[in-house]
Design an enzyme around this catalytic site. Structure first.
Site, PDB file in Angstrom:
ATOM      1  N   GLY A  85       0.235  -7.602  -3.545  1.00  0.00           N
ATOM      2  CA  GLY A  85       0.347  -6.557  -4.551  1.00  0.00           C
ATOM      3  C   GLY A  85       0.160  -5.200  -3.913  1.00  0.00           C
ATOM      4  N   GLN A 142      -1.745   3.442  -3.671  1.00  0.00           N
ATOM      5  CA  GLN A 142      -1.904   3.022  -2.277  1.00  0.00           C
ATOM      6  C   GLN A 142      -0.838   3.612  -1.358  1.00  0.00           C
ATOM      7  OE1 GLN A 142      -2.508  -1.245  -3.611  1.00  0.00           O
ATOM      8  NE2 GLN A 142      -3.789  -1.131  -1.779  1.00  0.00           N
ATOM      9  N   CYS A 181      -7.682  -6.173   0.222  1.00  0.00           N
ATOM     10  CA  CYS A 181      -6.986  -4.979  -0.248  1.00  0.00           C
ATOM     11  C   CYS A 181      -6.341  -4.280   0.938  1.00  0.00           C
ATOM     12  CB  CYS A 181      -7.975  -4.040  -0.945  1.00  0.00           C
ATOM     13  SG  CYS A 181      -7.228  -2.531  -1.565  1.00  0.00           S
ATOM     14  N   LEU A 182      -5.077  -3.896   0.784  1.00  0.00           N
ATOM     15  CA  LEU A 182      -4.372  -3.220   1.864  1.00  0.00           C
ATOM     16  C   LEU A 182      -4.980  -1.862   2.186  1.00  0.00           C
ATOM     17  CD1 LEU A 182      -0.684  -4.112   0.920  1.00  0.00           C
ATOM     18  CD2 LEU A 182      -2.174  -5.223   2.604  1.00  0.00           C
ATOM     19  N   HIS A 207      -6.465  -6.584  -9.996  1.00  0.00           N
ATOM     20  CA  HIS A 207      -6.808  -5.773  -8.828  1.00  0.00           C
ATOM     21  C   HIS A 207      -5.932  -4.517  -8.793  1.00  0.00           C
ATOM     22  CE1 HIS A 207      -8.040  -5.264  -4.518  1.00  0.00           C
ATOM     23  NE2 HIS A 207      -6.899  -4.591  -4.508  1.00  0.00           N
ATOM     24  N   GLU A 208      -4.624  -4.707  -8.965  1.00  0.00           N
ATOM     25  CA  GLU A 208      -3.706  -3.562  -8.931  1.00  0.00           C
ATOM     26  C   GLU A 208      -3.943  -2.635 -10.122  1.00  0.00           C
ATOM     27  OE1 GLU A 208      -2.403  -3.081  -6.135  1.00  0.00           O
ATOM     28  OE2 GLU A 208      -2.741  -5.118  -5.435  1.00  0.00           O
ATOM     29  N   HIS A 217      -6.569  -0.229  -9.306  1.00  0.00           N
ATOM     30  CA  HIS A 217      -6.021   0.897  -8.524  1.00  0.00           C
ATOM     31  C   HIS A 217      -5.337   1.914  -9.442  1.00  0.00           C
ATOM     32  CE1 HIS A 217      -6.806  -0.152  -4.387  1.00  0.00           C
ATOM     33  NE2 HIS A 217      -6.238  -1.345  -4.513  1.00  0.00           N
TER      34      HIS A 217
END
Length: 161
Positions: A45, A50, A107-108, A149-150, A153
């Site tokens: 994701g 991000q 997480c990226l 999670h997204e 963000h």
């Protein structure tokens, strides 16, 4: 085009994303670039924050993850996940369905860091797709966790990392 992924500490990660009022050619281009970026980074994701865009937009793809199952139901019927990947969610609205369970997340924007995060096991989702059509579905397992999670963000929350 692969976009740079911003890391922890970047101010855009604390910004709530603006609603997208119209799916423009620029938004289509951003979606394509985000999908390419997510895949290049081997993520499941990626939120617009991000890639330094404070918008209510996220892309997801859990189709290649076999060790953490996902569920997807449309109109109460279980559907094949791979038929809906990559998934694009514009202005998503998320409602928890089940009790919270703990599970691992990465997480990226926090490379090499993993933590057990407690979230509802499933969520109901209502969002626009990349064509501006409404989607309504229930997601569980890894897909449900990734959507939550997204969504964090998109709301300027760091998912308890």
């Amino acid at each position: 085009m692969v976009l740079p992924v911003v890391k922890y500490g970047h101010p855009v990660l604390k910004q709530k994303g603006a609603r997208i009022e119209k799916i423009t050619p620029a938004i289509h281009s951003l979606i394509e670039n985000m999908i390419e970026t997510m895949r290049d980074a081997r993520g499941v994701g990626l939120a617009a924050q991000q890639v330094a865009q404070a918008l209510q937009l996220t892309v997801l793809d859990v189709s290649n993850v076999e060790d953490r199952p996902s569920t997807l139901k449309i109109n109460g019927q279980t559907v094949e996940i791979k038929d809906f990947m990559p998934m694009v969610l514009v202005n998503p609205e998320i409602k928890p369905v089940n009790d919270p369970v703990s599970g691992p997340e990465g997480c990226l924007s926090f490379p090499e860091i993993y933590a057990d995060i407690t979230r509802p096991e499933s969520v109901e989702v209502r969002a626009l797709d990349q064509k501006g059509h409404w989607l309504e579905f229930t997601a569980g397992g890894l897909l449900g966790r990734a959507i939550q999670h997204e969504a964090d963000h998109l709301n300027g929350i760091h998912s308890s990392f």
